[in-house]
Design an enzyme around this catalytic site. Structure first.
Site, short mmCIF file in Angstrom:
data_model
loop_
_atom_site.label_atom_id
_atom_site.label_comp_id
_atom_site.label_asym_id
_atom_site.label_seq_id
_atom_site.Cartn_x
_atom_site.Cartn_y
_atom_site.Cartn_z
N THR A 164 45.27 21.37 31.24
CA THR A 164 44.31 22.31 30.66
C THR A 164 44.03 21.88 29.23
O THR A 164 44.91 21.94 28.38
CB THR A 164 44.88 23.74 30.68
OG1 THR A 164 45.12 24.06 32.05
CG2 THR A 164 43.92 24.74 30.09
N GLU A 189 43.20 22.53 37.22
CA GLU A 189 43.92 23.12 38.35
C GLU A 189 43.97 24.63 38.21
O GLU A 189 43.98 25.16 37.10
CB GLU A 189 45.33 22.51 38.46
CG GLU A 189 46.21 22.65 37.23
CD GLU A 189 46.88 23.99 37.12
OE1 GLU A 189 47.01 24.64 38.18
OE2 GLU A 189 47.24 24.39 36.01
N PHE A 190 44.00 25.29 39.36
CA PHE A 190 44.04 26.76 39.36
C PHE A 190 45.24 27.26 40.15
O PHE A 190 45.22 28.32 40.75
CB PHE A 190 42.73 27.32 39.95
CG PHE A 190 41.49 26.87 39.21
CD1 PHE A 190 41.10 27.50 38.04
CD2 PHE A 190 40.73 25.80 39.67
CE1 PHE A 190 39.98 27.08 37.34
CE2 PHE A 190 39.60 25.37 38.98
CZ PHE A 190 39.22 26.01 37.81
N ILE A 239 44.51 43.79 38.76
CA ILE A 239 44.38 45.05 38.02
C ILE A 239 45.68 45.84 38.14
O ILE A 239 45.66 47.06 38.08
CB ILE A 239 43.15 45.88 38.47
CG1 ILE A 239 43.18 46.16 39.97
CG2 ILE A 239 41.86 45.19 38.06
CD1 ILE A 239 42.18 47.23 40.40
N TYR A 240 46.79 45.12 38.34
CA TYR A 240 48.08 45.81 38.36
C TYR A 240 48.58 45.97 36.93
O TYR A 240 48.80 44.98 36.24
CB TYR A 240 49.11 45.02 39.18
CG TYR A 240 48.85 45.15 40.67
CD1 TYR A 240 49.46 46.16 41.40
CD2 TYR A 240 47.97 44.30 41.31
CE1 TYR A 240 49.19 46.31 42.75
CE2 TYR A 240 47.69 44.43 42.67
CZ TYR A 240 48.31 45.44 43.38
OH TYR A 240 48.04 45.60 44.70
N GLY A 284 51.33 46.65 34.02
CA GLY A 284 52.73 46.24 34.00
C GLY A 284 53.24 46.11 32.59
O GLY A 284 52.75 46.78 31.66
N GLY A 319 52.73 36.95 31.29
CA GLY A 319 53.46 35.85 30.63
C GLY A 319 53.11 34.56 31.34
O GLY A 319 52.04 34.42 31.93
N CYS A 379 50.37 29.79 31.29
CA CYS A 379 48.91 29.64 31.17
C CYS A 379 48.21 30.74 30.38
O CYS A 379 47.57 30.46 29.38
CB CYS A 379 48.28 29.55 32.55
SG CYS A 379 48.69 28.03 33.40
C1 UDX Z 1 47.77 31.65 36.36
C2 UDX Z 1 46.47 31.62 37.18
O1 UDX Z 1 46.50 32.64 38.19
C3 UDX Z 1 46.27 30.26 37.80
O2 UDX Z 1 45.02 30.20 38.48
C4 UDX Z 1 46.30 29.20 36.69
O3 UDX Z 1 46.17 27.91 37.21
C5 UDX Z 1 47.60 29.31 35.90
O4 UDX Z 1 47.76 30.64 35.40
P1 UDX Z 1 50.38 31.86 36.92
O5 UDX Z 1 50.61 31.76 35.44
O6 UDX Z 1 51.24 31.05 37.83
O7 UDX Z 1 48.86 31.46 37.27
O8 UDX Z 1 50.60 33.38 37.32
P2 UDX Z 1 49.77 34.60 37.88
O9 UDX Z 1 50.21 34.92 39.24
O10 UDX Z 1 48.32 34.45 37.68
O11 UDX Z 1 50.32 35.78 36.94
C6 UDX Z 1 50.23 35.67 35.51
C7 UDX Z 1 50.83 36.88 34.83
O12 UDX Z 1 50.01 38.02 35.00
C8 UDX Z 1 52.21 37.28 35.32
O13 UDX Z 1 53.03 37.58 34.21
C9 UDX Z 1 51.97 38.53 36.16
O14 UDX Z 1 53.06 39.40 36.18
C10 UDX Z 1 50.79 39.13 35.41
N1 UDX Z 1 49.94 40.00 36.24
C11 UDX Z 1 49.21 39.48 37.26
C12 UDX Z 1 49.85 41.36 35.96
O15 UDX Z 1 50.50 41.86 35.04
N2 UDX Z 1 49.00 42.13 36.71
C13 UDX Z 1 48.26 41.63 37.73
O16 UDX Z 1 47.50 42.41 38.35
C14 UDX Z 1 48.36 40.25 38.01
#
Ligand code: UDX
Length: 447
Positions: free
Chosen positions: A121, A154-155, A256-257, A259, A263, A266
């Site tokens: 990234t 990457e995603f 939209i959860y 919490g 963290g 990314c």
């Molecule tokens: C994210 C992106 O989803 C991914 O496409 C990108 O390539 C890298 O960053 P990742 O960091 O692995 O992926 O985690 P992700 O599942 O997206 O969750 C990120 C954070 O958001 C977590 O701390 C999670 O607890 C929080 N989260 C997620 C919430 O608090 N509420 C939600 O509704 C969704």
């Protein structure tokens, strides 16, 4: 197809392994000799479901190799993927030293034309800098070779990376070269379903797409956390609000959860880096600053709720924590809300008894041995003799809980739930005080 991947971190290792798995001939290069030696021995430095058997199978089949030899790596692949880290600088911008070091190595060693693929990234404009770096090395060597640089962000989500690689929503490729388009089509061709999802665009649009996607997702989370905090003060249940708004397809149920804050490797870094990029072009991205600020505050709410429940006196208290990683199915502790909580608890003179199914090794590595941190063998041991329980990560095994049993374990009947896992009614019926996120009366009992 011969493919080289620079960087055997999360993105590089998953990408290399998945591409080898569909038949490509892949070499992964890393400067970390210890890491490469472990990988050659089939030891995977990260926890990612399904990755270990896949690495082993492809190494055994001879399609996946590891090396620390830059010349060998450069001369292997037609495509040279850069998947090294871009940690934040002190000012929040992405540090490109590792990306540019790879570009330099490519320029130093290439013997024929190469296509460099930026997977890390990286800020908008990095492809141009990578190309300039390779070309400056070629010029020094006095050789005339061609290098194309494309962007292929990457995603992948941690914990679901292998699944995401094969079934992602899209593959973004930023390039204006027909030759590069053709090679990238070949690279992803074995993933038949992905082929249709290949999206070609300008290099800068591809680079910005990655940041925009992560910033949008982070925005959704911070927005929802803001609504949760409001709901808490207004006596509404944010979980009902979430269902109410998610049913609108324009909003949707994903991300939209509410919490205890986002963290990981990314969101925090990318939101800050995009804000920094904006500043560099004399634009103040107000919304991004707010998304970040709301998240910082949200990570402090767990401690604030505990402090309230304990009349601001946590000295000598023992707090059980369930879940340490920034989200389930990973051992990643980067920017995890549990860290903000633990550090605040230690500062206040409290002890922590923590359990996480995967991240305890990582926690020990970060914090070392200390008297005020006990890592428990399981979730039950973590609550033994504790005053209160805090849930930081929604691992599946925490979802069902015998509330009366918990009540007997805790010296104070306080549960702070950073992930809204339980039905407030059921928890309270067992005589516990339940502080969730944005659930109406969750400040009940707070001084
Ligand atoms: C994210 C992106 O989803 C991914 O496409 C990108 O390539 C890298 O960053 P990742 O960091 O692995 O992926 O985690 P992700 O599942 O997206 O969750 C990120 C954070 O958001 C977590 O701390 C999670 O607890 C929080 N989260 C997620 C919430 O608090 N509420 C939600 O509704 C969704």
């Amino acid at each position: 197809m011969k493919i080289t991947i620079f960087g055997t971190g999360y993105v590089g290792l998953v990408t290399g392994t998945c591409l080898a798995d569909v038949g490509h001939d892949v070499i992964c290069m890393d400067v970390d000799e210890n890491k490469i030696a472990r990988l050659e021995g089939g030891e995977i430095p990260i926890f990612e479901p399904g990755l270990e058997p896949m690495v082993k199978a492809n190494v055994a089949a001879g399609r996946l190799k590891f090396t620390t030899d830059a010349a060998k790596a450069v001369n292997h692949g037609v495509l040279q993927f850069i998947a090294v880290g871009t940690p934040p600088d002190e000012d929040g911008s992405a540090d490109l030293q590792y990306v540019l070091a790879v570009a330099k190595a490519i320029g130093e060693h290439m013997q024929d034309d190469k296509v460099v693929v930026d997977k890390s990234t990286v800020p908008v404009g990095t492809a141009d800098r990578v190309k300039a770096m390779v070309e400056s090395q070629l010029e020094q060597r006095g050789v005339s070779l061609n290098v194309d640089v494309c962007s292929n962000p990457e995603f992948l989500k941690e914990g679901a990376a292998i699944e995401d690689f094969a079934h992602g929503a899209r593959i973004v490729v930023g390039t204006d070269s027909d030759k590069v388009k053709q090679l990238m089509r070949e690279c992803y061709a074995p993933y038949i379903r992905l082929q249709e999802k290949l999206m070609f665009m300008d290099v800068r649009a591809a680079e910005l797409t990655k940041y925009a996607a992560n910033a949008m997702l982070a925005t959704k989370i911070s927005f929802m956390n803001e609504i949760a905090n409001l709901a808490e003060r207004l006596g509404a249940d944010v979980e009902q609000v979430r269902r109410g708004i998610g049913s609108d397809p324009r909003i949707g149920y994903h991300f939209i959860y509410p919490g205890c804050g986002y963290g990981g490797s990314c969101f925090p870094k990318d939101v800050q880096a995009l804000a920094r990029t904006a500043r560099e072009v004399d634009y103040e991205a107000e919304l991004l600053g707010a998304v970040e600020a709301v998240n910082q505050r949200q990570k402090q709410t767990l401690f604030a709720k505990l402090a309230n429940a304990f009349d601001s006196d946590l000295k000598g208290r023992t707090i059980a924590i369930w879940g340490l990683s920034f989200k389930p199915n990973t051992d990643d502790m980067r920017d995890a809300p549990s860290r903000t909580l633990m550090e605040a608890l230690w500062e206040a003179g409290a002890r922590v008894q923590a359990y996480d199914p995967e991240a305890m090794g990582e926690t020990r590595r970060i914090y070392g041995e200390r008297d005020d941190l006990m890592l428990a063998g399981d979730r039950i041991q973590a609550v033994k003799g504790a005053d209160a329980l805090v849930i930081c990560t929604e691992w599946k095994e925490f979802r069902s809980l015998d509330f009366p049993w918990l009540k007997d374990q805790l010296s104070m009947p306080v549960v702070v739930d950073g992930r809204n896992l339980y039905d407030p009614e059921s928890v309270r019926r067992a005589g516990l005080m339940y502080y969730a996120v944005g659930r109406g009366d969750s400040l009940e009992g707070v001084a």
